[in-house]
Scaffold this active site. Structure first.
Site, mmCIF file in Angstrom:
data_model
loop_
_atom_site.group_PDB
_atom_site.id
_atom_site.type_symbol
_atom_site.label_atom_id
_atom_site.label_comp_id
_atom_site.label_asym_id
_atom_site.label_seq_id
_atom_site.Cartn_x
_atom_site.Cartn_y
_atom_site.Cartn_z
ATOM 1 C CB CYS A 122 -0.936 0.001 1.198
ATOM 2 S SG CYS A 122 -1.911 -1.500 1.318
ATOM 3 C CG HIS A 261 -3.197 3.205 1.793
ATOM 4 N ND1 HIS A 261 -3.828 2.697 0.676
ATOM 5 C CD2 HIS A 261 -3.212 2.214 2.733
ATOM 6 C CE1 HIS A 261 -4.199 1.450 0.928
ATOM 7 N NE2 HIS A 261 -3.849 1.136 2.166
ATOM 8 C CG ASN A 292 -6.922 -1.028 1.542
ATOM 9 O OD1 ASN A 292 -6.146 -0.914 0.604
ATOM 10 N ND2 ASN A 292 -6.510 -1.157 2.793
HETATM 11 O O1 UT7 Z 1 -3.951 -1.322 3.515
HETATM 12 C C1 UT7 Z 1 -2.918 -1.836 4.276
HETATM 13 C C2 UT7 Z 1 -3.046 -1.390 5.657
HETATM 14 N N1 UT7 Z 1 -4.243 -1.940 6.240
HETATM 15 C C3 UT7 Z 1 -4.881 -1.279 7.175
HETATM 16 O O2 UT7 Z 1 -4.471 -0.180 7.500
HETATM 17 C C4 UT7 Z 1 -6.056 -1.928 7.851
HETATM 18 C C5 UT7 Z 1 -5.992 -1.669 9.331
HETATM 19 N N2 UT7 Z 1 -7.002 -2.365 10.112
HETATM 20 C C6 UT7 Z 1 -8.315 -2.059 10.055
HETATM 21 O O3 UT7 Z 1 -8.715 -1.235 9.263
HETATM 22 C C7 UT7 Z 1 -9.244 -2.718 11.046
HETATM 23 O O4 UT7 Z 1 -8.479 -3.478 11.955
HETATM 24 C C8 UT7 Z 1 -10.339 -3.595 10.427
HETATM 25 C C9 UT7 Z 1 -11.333 -2.721 9.691
HETATM 26 C C10 UT7 Z 1 -9.707 -4.608 9.472
HETATM 27 C C11 UT7 Z 1 -11.109 -4.349 11.508
HETATM 28 O O5 UT7 Z 1 -11.682 -3.420 12.409
HETATM 29 P P1 UT7 Z 1 -11.413 -3.549 13.973
HETATM 30 O O6 UT7 Z 1 -12.164 -2.485 14.615
HETATM 31 O O7 UT7 Z 1 -9.923 -3.580 14.204
HETATM 32 O O8 UT7 Z 1 -12.039 -4.946 14.289
HETATM 33 P P2 UT7 Z 1 -11.519 -6.053 15.298
HETATM 34 O O9 UT7 Z 1 -10.737 -7.057 14.550
HETATM 35 O O10 UT7 Z 1 -10.896 -5.406 16.498
HETATM 36 O O11 UT7 Z 1 -12.862 -6.707 15.773
HETATM 37 C C12 UT7 Z 1 -13.808 -5.970 16.586
HETATM 38 C C13 UT7 Z 1 -15.042 -6.829 16.805
HETATM 39 C C14 UT7 Z 1 -14.748 -8.231 17.302
HETATM 40 O O12 UT7 Z 1 -15.832 -8.634 18.120
HETATM 41 P P3 UT7 Z 1 -15.735 -8.564 19.733
HETATM 42 O O13 UT7 Z 1 -14.572 -9.415 20.108
HETATM 43 O O14 UT7 Z 1 -15.529 -7.104 20.036
HETATM 44 O O15 UT7 Z 1 -17.059 -9.079 20.169
HETATM 45 C C15 UT7 Z 1 -14.732 -9.077 16.049
HETATM 46 O O16 UT7 Z 1 -15.089 -10.414 16.299
HETATM 47 O O17 UT7 Z 1 -15.711 -7.004 15.563
HETATM 48 C C16 UT7 Z 1 -15.800 -8.410 15.239
HETATM 49 N N3 UT7 Z 1 -15.537 -8.531 13.811
HETATM 50 C C17 UT7 Z 1 -16.504 -8.439 12.893
HETATM 51 N N4 UT7 Z 1 -17.825 -8.251 13.009
HETATM 52 C C18 UT7 Z 1 -18.531 -8.181 11.859
HETATM 53 C C19 UT7 Z 1 -14.355 -8.704 13.191
HETATM 54 N N5 UT7 Z 1 -14.532 -8.723 11.850
HETATM 55 C C20 UT7 Z 1 -15.861 -8.567 11.649
HETATM 56 C C21 UT7 Z 1 -16.649 -8.481 10.505
HETATM 57 N N6 UT7 Z 1 -17.976 -8.284 10.669
HETATM 58 N N7 UT7 Z 1 -16.120 -8.563 9.256
#
Ligand code: UT7
Length: 336
Positions: A122, A261, A292
Site C-alpha cells: 500500500c 492511502h 482499499n
Molecule cells: O492497507 C494496508 C493497511 N491496512 C490497514 O491499514 C487496515 C488496518 N485495520 C483495520 O482497518 C481494522 O483493523 C479492520 C477494519 C480490518 C477491523 O476493524 P477492527 O475495529 O480492528 O475490528 P476487530 O478485529 O478489532 O474486531 C472488533 C469486533 C470483534 O468482536 P468482539 O470481540 O468485540 O465481540 C470481532 O469479532 O468485531 C468483530 N468482527 C466483525 N464483526 C462483523 C471482526 N470482523 C468482523 C466483521 N464483521 N467482518
C-alpha cells in the site's frame, strides 16, 4: 584520469497528469456480508466502506493499468515512445516474472523502454513517486509512467472476516517529468520489518508446491492482523506525514489536500486529527466507494477529489502510503 562526460539534467520534477481505471462491477456490502457473518452497519462503521469495485475476468492488472496509463499519457501530452521508464507498483500481478510493467509498456506501444515492478504494497505508489522523481532529477529518465494497480480480489479469501470487506480492485497512473519549479517534495520513507507478519500473503509458492495433501494449504491469500496494523497506522503515520510537510517547507495551513492511502476511514480521520489539519484542507475519502485498493488507492482518491471539484491543478497535496512490510512513504506534491 579520464573524465566521464557531464550532461544537463532536470533540477526539478512534477506530476504531469493522472488517469485511473475503476472496474465496472460495483459490489455493495450486502453482497459480501453473508460469507463473513457481518453487516452493512458494521462494515460502514468500522471501515467507512459502503461499496467497492471488483474486477471481472476480463479486467486484469495489465488491462486496468493500460486503460489508466492511456488517460494519463493523453493528459500529459506524452506519447508512449517518449517514456524513459515504466514503473508498476503492485503486489497482485499473478506472475513472479516477467514484470507487469514490461507487458504494460508493450501494450502501450513502447516495448523497448526500461520497465520494472516495485513491491511495496500500500506504500507502492508513494515509493514510486519518490523513485520516479529521483530518476527524472538524476537523469536516468525524462518522463516516467508510474502505475499503482491491484486486483486484490484474486488474493483475498471471501470468507475471511478481517479482509474480505476491505480489499478491492483498480488502477491509477501518473506521468512524472521535468519541471522548472519543485513539484515533488522530499520523500520521507522507511519500514518496520519487525512487523513483517502483520500483513502477509501466505502460504509461499514453495510451501504450496511442497504441501502433503493437495490444496491443504489453500491459496496465497492476504492475511492481516487488523488491529496491529490499525494501531501502527494511527500512531506512527501522522508523524511521518508531518515530517514530509516539514521537509517540503509547507505548513498545514498552506496545504490544499490530504490524500492518504485509503486503508480505513477511521485511520484517515485519526491522522487528520493528529495533524490538526485545518477545515480548509480537502481530505480524500474515496474508500467509501472504492474500498482499499492498496497501491492504486492514492491516484484513485486523487481522481475522485478532482471529480468532486475539491481540488484543482496547482494545489498542494500531502500524500502518504503505508502497508505490508511494514513500509511507508510520504511526500508533498503540486497537483497536475
Ligand atoms: O492497507 C494496508 C493497511 N491496512 C490497514 O491499514 C487496515 C488496518 N485495520 C483495520 O482497518 C481494522 O483493523 C479492520 C477494519 C480490518 C477491523 O476493524 P477492527 O475495529 O480492528 O475490528 P476487530 O478485529 O478489532 O474486531 C472488533 C469486533 C470483534 O468482536 P468482539 O470481540 O468485540 O465481540 C470481532 O469479532 O468485531 C468483530 N468482527 C466483525 N464483526 C462483523 C471482526 N470482523 C468482523 C466483521 N464483521 N467482518
Amino acid at each position: 584520469m579520464a573524465h566521464i562526460k557531464d550532461r544537463e539534467i532536470a533540477r526539478h520534477s512534477r506530476i504531469m497528469s493522472v488517469g485511473v481505471y475503476r472496474p465496472e462491477r460495483v459490489v455493495t456490502n450486502s453482497e459480501i456480508i453473508e460469507a463473513i457473518d457481518s453487516s452493512d452497519e458494521w462494515i460502514k462503521e468500522r471501515s467507512g466502506i459502503h461499496s467497492r469495485r471488483i474486477a471481472g475476468d476480463d479486467e486484469s492488472v495489465v488491462s486496468m493499468s493500460v486503460a489508466a496509463a492511456r488517460i494519463a499519457l493523453a493528459r500529459a501530452g506524452i506519447s508512449a515512445e517518449q517514456l524513459g521508464a515504466v514503473i508498476c507498483a503492485t503486489v497482485t500481478y499473478p506472475y513472479q516474472t516477467p514484470s507487469a510493467a514490461t507487458d504494460i509498456a508493450m501494450q502501450l506501444g513502447a516495448p523497448k523502454v526500461p520497465a520494472f515492478d516495485i513491491s511495496a504494497a500500500c506504500a507502492g505508489f508513494c515509493y514510486g513517486v519518490g523513485l520516479a522523481s529521483d530518476m527524472v532529477r538524476g537523469g536516468s529518465a525524462n518522463y516516467v509512467l508510474l502505475i499503482g494497480v491491484e486486483k486484490l480480489s484474486d488474493f483475498t479469501d471471501p470468507t475471511d472476516r478481517g479482509t474480505a470487506f476491505i480489499f478491492a480492485d483498480g488502477a491509477g497512473a501518473v506521468v512524472i517529468g521535468p519541471s522548472k519549479e519543485p513539484g515533488i517534495g522530499p520523500t520521507i520513507w522507511g519500514s518496520d520489518a519487525t512487523a513483517r507478519d502483520a500483513i502477509m500473503m501466505e502460504p509461499s509458492w514453495v510451501e504450496l508446491r511442497n504441501q502433503e495433501a493437495p490444496d491443504s494449504l489453500g491459496w496465497p491469500d492476504i492475511k492481516m492482523q487488523g488491529q496491529t496494523v490499525f494501531r501502527w497506522a494511527v500512531y506512527q503515520m501522522a508523524p511521518v506525514a508531518e515530517e514530509a510537510l516539514a521537509a517540503a517547507g509547507i505548513s498545514a495551513e498552506e496545504l490544499d489536500a490530504f490524500i492518504p492511502h485509503q486503508a480505513n476511514e477511521r485511520i484517515i480521520d485519526a491522522m487528520a486529527k493528529a495533524m490538526n489539519l485545518p477545515e480548509s484542507v480537502a481530505i480524500a475519502r474515496d474508500i467509501r466507494t472504492s474500498g482499499n485498493t492498496s497501491a492504486a488507492s492514492i491516484p484513485l482518491a486523487m481522481d475522485a477529489l478532482y471529480s468532486q471539484g475539491q481540488i484543482k491543478s496547482g494545489d498542494t497535496a500531502l500524500l502518504i502510503g503505508f502497508g505490508a512490510g511494514l513500509v511507508y512513504a510520504a511526500q508533498v506534491v503540486q497537483l497536475p
